[in-house]
Design an enzyme around this catalytic site. Structure first.
Site: not given
Length: 279
Positions: A102, A130, A132
């Site tokens: 994922h 991370h 987005h």
């Protein structure tokens, strides 16, 4: 890969693991990593509007009053002149890439830390970063192609605001040098290799200049369950560039069904947004 349908869910997760005192709780322990528990697709029944109903401990996602992300209105931001640099003291550290199906996870281990930032005299240690897509934060109503979150935590759990996140926005344009290097390594996994060592990586290379730029600051929350509140957000005003090919490559590497991994913007609820601007 050309014959495979391009997955629409984008989540490249760059995780920095730190060693804390035994009483400290890491960001990775607070932020849910198993995204089978929730989704960005409302059609799944586990989308953003339902996060607060899935688990009792995620109730802030539904009832919280200082949630993130937000639409930052530049004309309404309180300008603070000559605030000093957003002091960043990052260190290179070893990195391992993992394809978890994922997302693509970059796991880092070190003896002390991968560095820190200082806010109002408090040191916040780098925990993870991370991406987005599209961007979670909007500026004057505009959401951008991509956003990276550099997440930090203070060692002292008694600090009022224990978590601090630096956000960088990307618009479509020239390729980003850091992502070019990153994608050159992780694309070799092609969904087959579970782990791959990548050697030393310097977190500063995500944006070497970000410590000297103007930035917006406000108090908000984590943007994924459990949506913990009291997070200090520093969103860089200057927007970086990323190529469509790079975003496309990130899409190719993961296999989720949602069309995006960006939480909708949340109500400001009378919060003040500050613009820290050098003279």
């Amino acid at each position: 890969m050309k014959n495979r349908t391009i997955p629409a869910f984008i989540h490249v997760l760059l995780i920095f693991s730190a060693l804390f005192h035994s009483h400290s709780t890491s960001v990775s322990a607070q932020e849910v990593e198993d995204e089978k528990e929730f989704s960005y697709s409302e059609e799944s029944g586990k989308g953003p509007s339902q996060w607060g109903n899935i688990k009792k401990e995620w109730s802030d996602c539904k009832t919280g009053k200082i949630q993130s992300p937000i639409d930052i209105l530049s004309r309404k931001a309180k300008v603070i002149k000559n605030p000093g640099r957003l002091e960043m003291l990052y260190k290179p550290t070893e990195l391992i890439v993992k394809n978890r199906g994922h997302d693509i996870s970059l796991q880092i281990h070190w003896l002390k830390s991968a560095g820190s930032i200082k806010i109002n005299g408090t040191e916040y240690f780098l925990q993870q970063a991370h991406w987005h897509s599209p961007s979670e934060h909007a500026i004057d109503g505009r959401r951008y192609a991509l956003e990276v979150h550099l997440m930090h935590q203070a060692k002292d759990p008694k600090v009022k605001h224990n978590l601090a996140v630096v956000g960088l926005l990307y618009k479509y344009g020239k390729p980003d040098a850091f992502l070019s290097k990153l994608l050159g390594n992780i694309s070799a996994t092609n969904g087959q290799i579970h782990e791959k060592p990548l050697g030393f990586v310097d977190p500063t290379h995500i944006d070497i200049r970000m410590g000297g730029k103007a930035y917006y600051r406000y108090i908000g929350s984590l943007t994924v369950p459990p949506c913990t509140e009291g997070v200090i957000w520093s969103v860089q005003k200057q927007v970086k560039q990323v190529s469509k090919e790079q975003v496309h490559a990130i899409r190719e590497l993961v296999h989720d069904k949602a069309e995006e991994n960006a939480r909708p913007v949340q109500p400001l609820n009378q919060r003040e947004v500050e613009l820290y601007s050098p003279i």
